[in-house]
Design a protein around this motif. Structure first.
Motif, PDB file in Angstrom:
ATOM      1  N   ALA A 172       0.826  -1.210   0.000  1.00 43.60           N
ATOM      2  CA  ALA A 172       0.000   0.000   0.000  1.00 43.60           C
ATOM      3  C   ALA A 172       0.859   1.258   0.000  1.00 43.60           C
ATOM      4  O   ALA A 172       0.564   2.229  -0.715  1.00 43.60           O
ATOM      5  CB  ALA A 172      -0.938  -0.009   1.207  1.00 43.60           C
ATOM      6  N   SER A 173       1.920   1.270   0.786  1.00 39.86           N
ATOM      7  CA  SER A 173       2.772   2.459   0.837  1.00 39.86           C
ATOM      8  C   SER A 173       3.517   2.670  -0.479  1.00 39.86           C
ATOM      9  O   SER A 173       3.640   3.806  -0.962  1.00 39.86           O
ATOM     10  CB  SER A 173       3.762   2.335   1.993  1.00 39.86           C
ATOM     11  OG  SER A 173       4.595   1.196   1.814  1.00 39.86           O
ATOM     12  N   SER A 174       4.007   1.597  -1.069  1.00 37.25           N
ATOM     13  CA  SER A 174       4.761   1.753  -2.319  1.00 37.25           C
ATOM     14  C   SER A 174       3.855   2.151  -3.472  1.00 37.25           C
ATOM     15  O   SER A 174       4.224   3.011  -4.289  1.00 37.25           O
ATOM     16  CB  SER A 174       5.499   0.450  -2.645  1.00 37.25           C
ATOM     17  OG  SER A 174       4.577  -0.616  -2.822  1.00 37.25           O
ATOM     18  N   ILE A 175       2.670   1.567  -3.558  1.00 39.62           N
ATOM     19  CA  ILE A 175       1.760   1.903  -4.656  1.00 39.62           C
ATOM     20  C   ILE A 175       1.089   3.253  -4.427  1.00 39.62           C
ATOM     21  O   ILE A 175       0.879   4.035  -5.368  1.00 39.62           O
ATOM     22  CB  ILE A 175       0.717   0.790  -4.826  1.00 39.62           C
ATOM     23  CG1 ILE A 175       1.406  -0.512  -5.261  1.00 39.62           C
ATOM     24  CG2 ILE A 175      -0.347   1.177  -5.849  1.00 39.62           C
ATOM     25  CD1 ILE A 175       0.484  -1.709  -5.332  1.00 39.62           C
ATOM     26  N   GLY A 176       0.746   3.546  -3.181  1.00 37.66           N
ATOM     27  CA  GLY A 176       0.033   4.788  -2.895  1.00 37.66           C
ATOM     28  C   GLY A 176       0.909   6.014  -2.792  1.00 37.66           C
ATOM     29  O   GLY A 176       0.427   7.135  -3.012  1.00 37.66           O
ATOM     30  N   ILE A 211       7.443  18.100  -1.323  1.00 38.45           N
ATOM     31  CA  ILE A 211       6.369  17.108  -1.443  1.00 38.45           C
ATOM     32  C   ILE A 211       6.921  15.783  -1.968  1.00 38.45           C
ATOM     33  O   ILE A 211       6.576  14.701  -1.462  1.00 38.45           O
ATOM     34  CB  ILE A 211       5.257  17.643  -2.371  1.00 38.45           C
ATOM     35  CG1 ILE A 211       4.573  18.855  -1.725  1.00 38.45           C
ATOM     36  CG2 ILE A 211       4.234  16.554  -2.643  1.00 38.45           C
ATOM     37  CD1 ILE A 211       3.543  19.515  -2.618  1.00 38.45           C
ATOM     38  N   LEU A 212       7.770  15.847  -2.978  1.00 38.07           N
ATOM     39  CA  LEU A 212       8.337  14.616  -3.529  1.00 38.07           C
ATOM     40  C   LEU A 212       9.182  13.879  -2.499  1.00 38.07           C
ATOM     41  O   LEU A 212       9.151  12.639  -2.426  1.00 38.07           O
ATOM     42  CB  LEU A 212       9.175  14.942  -4.763  1.00 38.07           C
ATOM     43  CG  LEU A 212       8.413  15.221  -6.060  1.00 38.07           C
ATOM     44  CD1 LEU A 212       9.366  15.651  -7.156  1.00 38.07           C
ATOM     45  CD2 LEU A 212       7.616  13.999  -6.499  1.00 38.07           C
ATOM     46  N   LEU A 213       9.939  14.617  -1.699  1.00 40.83           N
ATOM     47  CA  LEU A 213      10.767  13.950  -0.693  1.00 40.83           C
ATOM     48  C   LEU A 213       9.908  13.197   0.309  1.00 40.83           C
ATOM     49  O   LEU A 213      10.217  12.052   0.666  1.00 40.83           O
ATOM     50  CB  LEU A 213      11.642  14.981   0.024  1.00 40.83           C
ATOM     51  CG  LEU A 213      12.554  14.427   1.118  1.00 40.83           C
ATOM     52  CD1 LEU A 213      13.563  13.438   0.539  1.00 40.83           C
ATOM     53  CD2 LEU A 213      13.274  15.548   1.859  1.00 40.83           C
ATOM     54  N   VAL A 214       8.820  13.816   0.765  1.00 47.44           N
ATOM     55  CA  VAL A 214       7.936  13.134   1.711  1.00 47.44           C
ATOM     56  C   VAL A 214       7.316  11.902   1.074  1.00 47.44           C
ATOM     57  O   VAL A 214       7.227  10.827   1.703  1.00 47.44           O
ATOM     58  CB  VAL A 214       6.848  14.103   2.214  1.00 47.44           C
ATOM     59  CG1 VAL A 214       5.823  13.366   3.068  1.00 47.44           C
ATOM     60  CG2 VAL A 214       7.469  15.232   3.019  1.00 47.44           C
ATOM     61  N   LEU A 215       6.879  12.013  -0.188  1.00 44.85           N
ATOM     62  CA  LEU A 215       6.267  10.865  -0.856  1.00 44.85           C
ATOM     63  C   LEU A 215       7.260   9.714  -1.012  1.00 44.85           C
ATOM     64  O   LEU A 215       6.919   8.545  -0.771  1.00 44.85           O
ATOM     65  CB  LEU A 215       5.732  11.290  -2.227  1.00 44.85           C
ATOM     66  CG  LEU A 215       4.501  12.207  -2.236  1.00 44.85           C
ATOM     67  CD1 LEU A 215       4.147  12.604  -3.653  1.00 44.85           C
ATOM     68  CD2 LEU A 215       3.316  11.525  -1.564  1.00 44.85           C
ATOM     69  N   TYR A 216       8.467  10.027  -1.415  1.00 43.02           N
ATOM     70  CA  TYR A 216       9.463   8.972  -1.608  1.00 43.02           C
ATOM     71  C   TYR A 216       9.837   8.296  -0.287  1.00 43.02           C
ATOM     72  O   TYR A 216       9.860   7.056  -0.184  1.00 43.02           O
ATOM     73  CB  TYR A 216      10.716   9.549  -2.260  1.00 43.02           C
ATOM     74  CG  TYR A 216      10.654   9.627  -3.765  1.00 43.02           C
ATOM     75  CD1 TYR A 216      10.483   8.486  -4.538  1.00 43.02           C
ATOM     76  CD2 TYR A 216      10.784  10.849  -4.422  1.00 43.02           C
ATOM     77  CE1 TYR A 216      10.428   8.555  -5.918  1.00 43.02           C
ATOM     78  CE2 TYR A 216      10.740  10.929  -5.809  1.00 43.02           C
ATOM     79  CZ  TYR A 216      10.559   9.781  -6.546  1.00 43.02           C
ATOM     80  OH  TYR A 216      10.508   9.844  -7.917  1.00 43.02           O
ATOM     81  N   VAL A 217      10.158   9.094   0.719  1.00 40.99           N
ATOM     82  CA  VAL A 217      10.642   8.529   1.983  1.00 40.99           C
ATOM     83  C   VAL A 217       9.544   7.731   2.681  1.00 40.99           C
ATOM     84  O   VAL A 217       9.778   6.615   3.168  1.00 40.99           O
ATOM     85  CB  VAL A 217      11.181   9.645   2.892  1.00 40.99           C
ATOM     86  CG1 VAL A 217      11.537   9.090   4.265  1.00 40.99           C
ATOM     87  CG2 VAL A 217      12.410  10.291   2.263  1.00 40.99           C
ATOM     88  N   MET A 218       8.341   8.272   2.720  1.00 36.44           N
ATOM     89  CA  MET A 218       7.255   7.538   3.363  1.00 36.44           C
ATOM     90  C   MET A 218       6.788   6.360   2.509  1.00 36.44           C
ATOM     91  O   MET A 218       6.237   5.390   3.033  1.00 36.44           O
ATOM     92  CB  MET A 218       6.085   8.475   3.633  1.00 36.44           C
ATOM     93  CG  MET A 218       6.423   9.643   4.546  1.00 36.44           C
ATOM     94  SD  MET A 218       7.077   9.148   6.155  1.00 36.44           S
ATOM     95  CE  MET A 218       5.648   8.348   6.864  1.00 36.44           C
ATOM     96  N   GLY A 219       7.003   6.431   1.206  1.00 32.65           N
ATOM     97  CA  GLY A 219       6.603   5.321   0.346  1.00 32.65           C
ATOM     98  C   GLY A 219       7.513   4.115   0.450  1.00 32.65           C
ATOM     99  O   GLY A 219       7.116   3.002   0.091  1.00 32.65           O
TER     100      GLY A 219
END
Length: 646
Positions: A172-176, A211-219
């Motif tokens: 879920a984290s990787s896809i979302g 925004i991209l950094l948060v998406l990548y790290v949390m993903g």
């Protein structure tokens, strides 16, 4: 061998290994031989790639091209080669240990267990050698799917929901989160290939970068960043060989490698546009380290305690990667701290989990309270456990100490002193949940019914723990070379890394103070031990009924064959070819007494005969004299007489 062939071998050997293990489940000897042999082949290929990178050779293989400028490709780089070599090298020890545990515990479906361990190792190797974000995403998904059967291996009511939570969190984290960030990056850059200096450098504004950094790290949930960490405690329900693969060698290291690759090759070190998000994430990661260490202290099951302890160490690696985004000349220090922390975590976690697996296999003990005194009957296993705990805590001279020193240096050099304080507090809390555990295992009274197996721990269970604990000193000594290998090729032709390569390592002052402090503590402890007559006993042999001698305090002894000593070792006992046993001890007054064990059965109860104090110089003379004269058991109605030498 060419680099391309070695890259194919290191990626394909684990897959072929899994297929052969499933096709040849019996006899067990052949199955284990295949498992260990292919693991060794992968380690050799990974080591060759490290040499190729050091000689500036390149290799790239392309398996597919689903989109324009998007390849499913793998390439060698300094970071990936170093990670793959260490993880595959530890994978050889894990292969030996997994085969031993599967036999000792009579695991259900051992061939399936070994096969998915091999597939997990293939997944983390693919993550390490991924050439772009798309390959990283595919390898990440494959690793999650390969690790899912390891969590669900037992198939009971606890394993099934834990496996579902494990897989749901990772996918879920990787896809979302990760997938939308990857698509956004493709729209901006027009490609997904990793590039030294960062593919987004100079192309995005501050809002987009944050925004991209948060998406990548949390993903990348495999890094166990809260609240995406729930898969890690859920994985504790698996068997111990699966735990080593998930928490030490495959899943958790893959998360750290993924974050490090994204920060280094997507954003670029020192990218000021993402400084705000990086600082917020550092706060989250630092607090998560402390909370994870506190939760580990509250856990009584050794599997859960080690899971949260590994989580705290993984978050330290993420903190180092995020520190490299701070503007300044210490970005390279953050990168190296993150890389060294991942390697130190892999060594320490693998050794701790293998030691816990050995203990569970031959004693059936899995709770912290039951570990008291086991170091006396399993000294080799718990010696490795203690060394791994010291590295995890951050005690010099082990690799974990230098990783944390670089981390604190990077934080303080970037002006984030509070981040250095969070890292130090997490290290102290790590000591509270690992230090007393190791000390109590070595110093408490030995249990009378420790072993549930009459044959004790086989070499397949004990040797990997000892060999794994030796990796910490190797990494500590090779730190400077590893730093050069990891950062030398990150920037070609000048750029952000050019100045960062000039960052001096944290040495002289801080390292000297730590060394003097540890040396003073060692001397003070030894002096107190000698002056106070404190004697700590434990058994040398891991197997009941095997060769056993007792050790009290610091003592040098010799293992003798007829005629002359064969080897000099620390804390071991003298054994003649006929199997008679001796105990040698240096007393507080630097004298030595030796006692002969009456027979192998009496060793389990500590029965000795004919005490006699001798000088330290007479120890080897007594050994030689006794071996030459031999024993005459029962001739005079006694169990035997010792040689009295002054």
């Amino acid at each position: 061998m060419t680099p391309e062939f070695a890259l194919y071998a290191v990626l394909g050997a684990p897959v072929l290994q899994a297929l052969l293990v499933m096709l040849v489940p019996k006899p067990p000897g052949l199955r284990d031989l295949i498992h260990i042999g292919f693991s060794l082949l992968g380690a050799i290929a990974a080591a060759y790639l490290v040499s190729a990178v050091a000689h500036h050779e390149t290799a790239r293989i392309v398996l597919a091209q689903p989109l324009p400028n998007v390849d499913l490709a793998f390439t060698i780089d300094p970071l990936g080669a170093m990670m793959a070599a260490v993880l595959n090298g530890l994978g050889v020890l894990h292969a030996v240990h997994a085969a031993g545990v599967a036999r000792a515990k009579q695991e259900r479906a051992p061939a399936r267990l070994l096969a998915f361990i091999a597939l997990a190792m293939a997944g983390v190797t693919a993550v390490a050698f991924s050439a772009n974000l798309f390959s990283l995403f595919v390898a990440y998904q494959a690793l999650a799917l390969a690790a899912f059967p390891l969590v669900a291996h037992r198939g009971d009511e606890e394993a099934r929901p834990a496996a579902r939570a494990f897989l749901a969190t990772l996918l879920a984290s990787s896809i979302g989160l990760f997938l939308p960030a990857m698509i956004w990056t493709y729209a901006i850059a027009g490609a997904l290939d990793f590039r030294a200096g960062g593919m987004l450098a100079g192309r995005v504004d501050a809002l987009t970068a944050n925004i991209l950094l948060v998406l990548y790290v949390m993903g990348i949930a495999m890094a166990a960043i809260p609240p995406m960490h729930r898969w890690l405690p859920a994985s504790s329900n698996g068997p111990f060989p699966a735990l080593v693969a998930i928490q030490a060698l495959a899943v958790l290291p893959a998360g750290g490698i993924g974050v490090l690759k994204v920060v280094t090759f997507v954003f670029g070190p020192g990218m000021g546009e993402a400084a705000l998000a990086s600082q917020l994430l550092i706060v989250l990661v630092g607090i998560g380290m402390i909370v994870a260490a506190l939760i580990a202290l509250s856990k009584q099951d050794i599997r859960e305690r080690l899971a949260y302890s590994c989580m705290a160490q993984s978050l330290a690696a993420v903190m180092g990667a995020l520190l490299s985004l701070q503007p300044g000349s210490f970005a390279a220090a953050g990168l190296f701290a993150a890389a060294l922390q991942i390697l130190a975590l892999a060594c320490a976690a693998a050794t701790l989990l293998m030691a816990a697996g050995t203990t569970a296999a031959i004693t059936g003990r899995t709770t912290v309270a039951d570990y008291a005194g086991l170091g006396r009957v399993m000294p080799w296993t718990f010696a490795g456990f203690a060394i791994a705990s010291a590295s995890m805590i951050g005690m010099p001279p082990f690799a974990g100490a230098w990783a944390k020193l670089w981390l604190i240096t990077a934080a303080a050099g970037s002006g984030l002193v509070w981040a250095a304080g969070l890292a130090a507090a997490a290290a102290i809390l790590t000591f509270t949940h690992l230090g007393p555990l190791a000390a109590n295992a070595l110093a408490a009274r030995a249990p009378t019914d420790a072993f549930k197996r009459p044959d004790g721990a086989s070499i397949l269970l004990a040797a990997p723990v000892i060999l794994g604990s030796g990796g910490y000193i190797v990494f500590a000594r090779a730190g400077r070379s590893a730093r050069g290998l990891l950062v030398a090729d990150l920037d070609r032709g000048g750029g952000p890394m050019s100045e960062q390569r000039k960052t001096p390592p944290p040495r002289s002052g801080v390292t000297g103070v730590l060394f003097v402090f540890c040396l003073a503590a060692l001397i003070a402890g030894l002096a107190f031990d000698l002056a106070g007559g404190v004697r700590v006993r434990f058994w040398i042999g891991d197997q009941p009924g095997g060769r056993r001698c007792r050790w009290r305090g610091p003592s040098f002894c010799s293992w003798c064959l007829p005629g002359r000593p064969r080897a000099l070792c620390w804390g071991d006992g003298i054994e003649s070819q006929k199997g008679r046993r001796w105990k040698l001890t240096l007393n507080p007054g630097f004298g030595a007494d030796h006692r002969r064990v009456a027979d192998p059965g009496d060793a389990a109860h500590g029965a000795f005969a004919d005490d006699r104090c001798v000088s330290a110089r007479g120890v080897l003379a007594a050994a030689r004299s006794r071996v030459r004269r031999g024993w005459r058991d029962g001739a005079d109605g006694t169990a035997g007489r010792s040689v009295q030498t002054r």
